[in-house]
Design an enzyme around this catalytic site. Structure first.
Site, PDB file in Angstrom:
ATOM      1  N   SER A   1      71.305  84.825  36.604  1.00 44.92           N
ATOM      2  CA  SER A   1      70.607  85.334  35.474  1.00 44.92           C
ATOM      3  C   SER A   1      70.865  86.468  34.865  1.00 44.92           C
ATOM      4  CB  SER A   1      68.531  85.330  35.617  1.00 44.92           C
ATOM      5  OG  SER A   1      69.226  84.108  36.576  1.00 44.92           O
TER       6      SER A   1
HETATM    7  N1  SAM Z   1      67.872  83.021  41.232  1.00 45.69           N
HETATM    8  C1  SAM Z   1      68.685  82.908  41.346  1.00 45.69           C
HETATM    9  C2  SAM Z   1      70.099  84.066  41.080  1.00 45.69           C
HETATM   10  O1  SAM Z   1      69.383  85.529  41.164  1.00 45.69           O
HETATM   11  O2  SAM Z   1      71.272  84.061  41.414  1.00 45.69           O
HETATM   12  C3  SAM Z   1      69.300  82.084  39.587  1.00 45.69           C
HETATM   13  C4  SAM Z   1      68.808  81.759  39.347  1.00 45.69           C
HETATM   14  S1  SAM Z   1      69.751  79.607  38.358  1.00 45.69           S
HETATM   15  C5  SAM Z   1      69.191  80.651  36.605  1.00 45.69           C
HETATM   16  C6  SAM Z   1      68.712  78.445  38.861  1.00 45.69           C
HETATM   17  C7  SAM Z   1      68.517  78.039  40.143  1.00 45.69           C
HETATM   18  O3  SAM Z   1      67.872  76.710  39.973  1.00 45.69           O
HETATM   19  C8  SAM Z   1      70.209  77.570  39.983  1.00 45.69           C
HETATM   20  O4  SAM Z   1      71.260  77.201  41.412  1.00 45.69           O
HETATM   21  C9  SAM Z   1      69.459  75.381  40.453  1.00 45.69           C
HETATM   22  O5  SAM Z   1      71.118  75.140  41.578  1.00 45.69           O
HETATM   23  C10 SAM Z   1      68.413  76.500  41.368  1.00 45.69           C
HETATM   24  N2  SAM Z   1      67.371  74.814  41.016  1.00 45.69           N
HETATM   25  C11 SAM Z   1      67.255  73.749  40.048  1.00 45.69           C
HETATM   26  N3  SAM Z   1      65.970  73.012  40.508  1.00 45.69           N
HETATM   27  C12 SAM Z   1      65.493  72.973  41.181  1.00 45.69           C
HETATM   28  C13 SAM Z   1      64.764  72.841  42.567  1.00 45.69           C
HETATM   29  N4  SAM Z   1      63.765  71.894  41.919  1.00 45.69           N
HETATM   30  N5  SAM Z   1      64.702  73.617  43.599  1.00 45.69           N
HETATM   31  C14 SAM Z   1      65.818  74.552  44.544  1.00 45.69           C
HETATM   32  N6  SAM Z   1      66.309  75.425  43.032  1.00 45.69           N
HETATM   33  C15 SAM Z   1      66.891  74.206  41.919  1.00 45.69           C
END
Ligand code: SAM
Length: 227
Positions: free
Chosen positions: A64
């Site tokens: 993000s």
């Molecule tokens: N917090 C992260 C960082 O600091 O880099 C950025 C997160 S990114 C915007 C969103 C993440 O959520 C992705 O890596 C995606 O694979 C994960 N995601 C989506 N659905 C998910 C789920 N049901 N459980 C765990 N992770 C999930």
């Protein structure tokens, strides 16, 4: 680029976020000054680490933008000693920011559905020594992580159609959850406080656009391609 360049760029970015009114509390400012974002982006994007934009981390996912990390961390208000659950580990950067604030008495459990990204985050957290305060789990975070519940704080860094029920169940009464809620193309940040066993009081923050939370209590996998 040298370490001194990154340190200078990090300081300039934090000063800008303060002047924009997005960073307010001493503890979040200190954490964003300390955690090296350049260690959480793929090597080829290191020189962009202090541009205030999301960056690709592979598998169609992003780290993000710093302003979004600032806004979400301020809204979450983690305290030293807190037990925090993060859904969507991605690069591990947001988890490291929270780990810096909760300190050695607290802990962060962070769930990522893509194994390769969980491995990437673990490596980044090891290199920066935050791994001792962060446990990365591979799985569907829309179901939460029961073994370490209840949590003082829960942060979801992917967009959900509504607050997943298991996350409300796993939040301590008086605890807080921060989550982007809406449809697949546009959401609003929701900051909710658990007021009784199954009731939360919601406040609404800024509009935002996150990648989808794919899972049992999120969006269906088949909808992912529509993004
Ligand atoms: N917090 C992260 C960082 O600091 O880099 C950025 C997160 S990114 C915007 C969103 C993440 O959520 C992705 O890596 C995606 O694979 C994960 N995601 C989506 N659905 C998910 C789920 N049901 N459980 C765990 N992770 C999930």
């Amino acid at each position: 680029m040298f370490m001194e360049d990154f340190n200078r760029l990090r300081k300039e970015l934090v000063e800008r976020l303060i002047s924009e009114g997005l960073l307010r509390s001493e503890k979040v400012i200190k954490a964003m000054l300390k955690v090296p974002r350049e260690e959480f982006v793929p090597k080829k994007y290191r020189s962009y680490a202090y541009h205030d934009t999301p960056l690709p981390i592979g598998y169609g996912q992003t780290i993000s933008a710093p302003h979004m990390v600032a806004i979400m961390t301020e809204a979450l208000d983690p305290r030293p000693g807190d037990k925090v659950l993060e859904i969507g580990t991605g690069s591990g950067y947001q988890a490291a920011i929270i780990a810096e604030i909760v300190g050695d008495e607290g802990h962060v459990w962070s769930i990522e559905r893509i194994k390769e990204l969980a491995d990437f985050a673990r490596e980044n957290l090891k290199r920066t020594s935050y791994i001792r305060r962060v446990t990365v789990i591979v799985g569907d975070g829309s179901k939460g992580y029961e073994p370490a519940a209840p949590y003082d704080r829960i942060i979801v860094t992917a967009a959900a159609p509504d607050i997943p029920k298991p996350l409300i169940d796993q939040l301590r009464i008086g605890g807080r959850i921060v989550i982007p809620v809406g449809d697949r193309y546009n959401q609003r940040l929701v900051i909710a406080t658990k007021v009784s066993k199954d009731r939360v009081k919601r406040e609404y923050g800024i509009p935002c656009i996150f990648v989808p939370l794919i899972g049992e209590y999120g969006f269906r996998e088949s909808e992912e391609g529509d993004f």
